[in-house]
Scaffold this active site. Structure first.
Site, mmCIF file in Angstrom:
data_model
loop_
_atom_site.group_PDB
_atom_site.id
_atom_site.type_symbol
_atom_site.label_atom_id
_atom_site.label_comp_id
_atom_site.label_asym_id
_atom_site.label_seq_id
_atom_site.Cartn_x
_atom_site.Cartn_y
_atom_site.Cartn_z
ATOM 1 N N CYS A 129 3.004 1.705 -3.175
ATOM 2 C CA CYS A 129 3.354 1.948 -4.590
ATOM 3 C C CYS A 129 2.131 1.855 -5.496
ATOM 4 O O CYS A 129 1.596 2.863 -5.946
ATOM 5 C CB CYS A 129 4.435 0.959 -5.058
ATOM 6 S SG CYS A 129 5.997 1.107 -4.164
ATOM 7 N N ARG A 130 1.673 0.621 -5.790
ATOM 8 C CA ARG A 130 0.633 0.443 -6.803
ATOM 9 C C ARG A 130 -0.742 0.896 -6.340
ATOM 10 O O ARG A 130 -1.434 1.643 -7.066
ATOM 11 C CB ARG A 130 0.580 -1.035 -7.234
ATOM 12 C CG ARG A 130 1.811 -1.470 -7.998
ATOM 13 C CD ARG A 130 1.915 -2.983 -8.076
ATOM 14 N NE ARG A 130 2.172 -3.572 -6.763
ATOM 15 C CZ ARG A 130 2.230 -4.858 -6.509
ATOM 16 N NH1 ARG A 130 2.036 -5.730 -7.481
ATOM 17 N NH2 ARG A 130 2.495 -5.295 -5.284
ATOM 18 N N SER A 131 -1.194 0.451 -5.169
ATOM 19 C CA SER A 131 -2.598 0.759 -4.805
ATOM 20 C C SER A 131 -2.828 2.238 -4.462
ATOM 21 O O SER A 131 -3.880 2.772 -4.840
ATOM 22 C CB SER A 131 -3.124 -0.177 -3.712
ATOM 23 O OG SER A 131 -2.416 -0.055 -2.521
ATOM 24 N N ASN A 160 0.822 -1.224 0.000
ATOM 25 C CA ASN A 160 0.000 0.000 0.000
ATOM 26 C C ASN A 160 0.852 1.269 0.000
ATOM 27 O O ASN A 160 0.474 2.281 0.584
ATOM 28 C CB ASN A 160 -0.996 0.011 1.183
ATOM 29 C CG ASN A 160 -2.092 1.073 1.082
ATOM 30 O OD1 ASN A 160 -2.600 1.536 2.100
ATOM 31 N ND2 ASN A 160 -2.465 1.481 -0.109
ATOM 32 N N ASP A 189 5.137 -5.468 -9.576
ATOM 33 C CA ASP A 189 5.550 -4.757 -8.367
ATOM 34 C C ASP A 189 6.769 -3.891 -8.689
ATOM 35 O O ASP A 189 7.833 -4.417 -9.031
ATOM 36 C CB ASP A 189 5.893 -5.806 -7.304
ATOM 37 C CG ASP A 189 6.228 -5.193 -5.970
ATOM 38 O OD1 ASP A 189 6.456 -3.958 -5.911
ATOM 39 O OD2 ASP A 189 6.271 -5.923 -4.980
HETATM 40 P P1 4NP Z 1 3.295 -2.152 -3.407
HETATM 41 O O1 4NP Z 1 4.885 -2.337 -3.480
HETATM 42 O O2 4NP Z 1 2.743 -3.508 -3.015
HETATM 43 O O3 4NP Z 1 2.919 -1.777 -4.799
HETATM 44 O O4 4NP Z 1 3.017 -1.082 -2.384
HETATM 45 C C1 4NP Z 1 5.654 -2.852 -2.422
HETATM 46 C C2 4NP Z 1 5.914 -2.070 -1.325
HETATM 47 C C3 4NP Z 1 6.682 -2.570 -0.301
HETATM 48 C C4 4NP Z 1 7.202 -3.856 -0.381
HETATM 49 C C5 4NP Z 1 6.914 -4.644 -1.486
HETATM 50 C C6 4NP Z 1 6.141 -4.148 -2.504
HETATM 51 N N1 4NP Z 1 8.004 -4.358 0.646
HETATM 52 O O5 4NP Z 1 8.472 -5.502 0.541
HETATM 53 O O6 4NP Z 1 8.236 -3.648 1.656
#
Ligand code: 4NP
Length: 155
Positions: A13-15, A11, A125
């Site tokens: 980057c993408r969402s 929560n 991701d």
């Molecule tokens: P998101 O990306 O799922 O698009 O917010 C990520 C943010 C953090 C992590 C992995 C993906 N992480 O491993 O901390």
């Protein structure tokens, strides 16, 4: 009122990008009072955190401000509160299925299924390998498809 929850892993980057892009589209279409929008992560790593700096800067470059958003974790109750619970990738979808009440499974979908022309079902991701620019483009395309679906079914 129709409600939409975008869900990825962290929560940050993408969402939150999808939340910002879709809110901008909905407001420009004058539907801000008809559609409620939120985002969440399947994991709690970044609860309370603002979006990743790279996601913020890509959004800013495209003309939207997502700096005020804060991470939270998805929970079972979200399936009562949101008509659409939209996963960014298959892993998010699996994790959401594991907390989804059996009678709410029709609320859960893959976000990119609203952009069939993309020929892919997952928003990659971008956290480790960058790629915020193509991710943003995919999100814009699926946001338009989602709004069409909402117009057809709910408005
Ligand atoms: P998101 O990306 O799922 O698009 O917010 C990520 C943010 C953090 C992590 C992995 C993906 N992480 O491993 O901390």
């Amino acid at each position: 009122m129709v409600s939409v929850l975008f869900v990825c892993l962290g929560n940050i980057c993408r969402s939150p990008t999808a939340e910002g892009v879709f809110r901008d589209l909905v407001e420009r279409e004058g539907l801000g009072d008809e559609i409620r929008i939120d985002s969440a992560g399947t994991h709690a790593y970044h609860v309370g955190s603002p979006p990743d700096a790279r996601a913020q800067s890509e959004a800013k470059r495209r003309g939207i401000d997502i700096s005020g958003l804060r991470g939270r974790q998805a929970r079972t109750e979200d399936f009562k509160l949101f008509d659409y619970v939209l996963a960014m990738d298959r892993s998010n979808h699996q994790n959401l299925l594991s907390i989804c009440p059996p009678d709410a499974q029709d609320r859960l979908a893959m976000f990119l299924d609203f952009a069939p022309d993309l020929g892919r079902r997952e928003v990659p991701d971008p956290y480790y390998d960058g790629g915020f620019e193509p991710v943003y483009d995919m999100i814009v395309q699926a946001a338009h498809g989602l709004l069409s679906d909402i117009r057809q079914k709910h408005l």
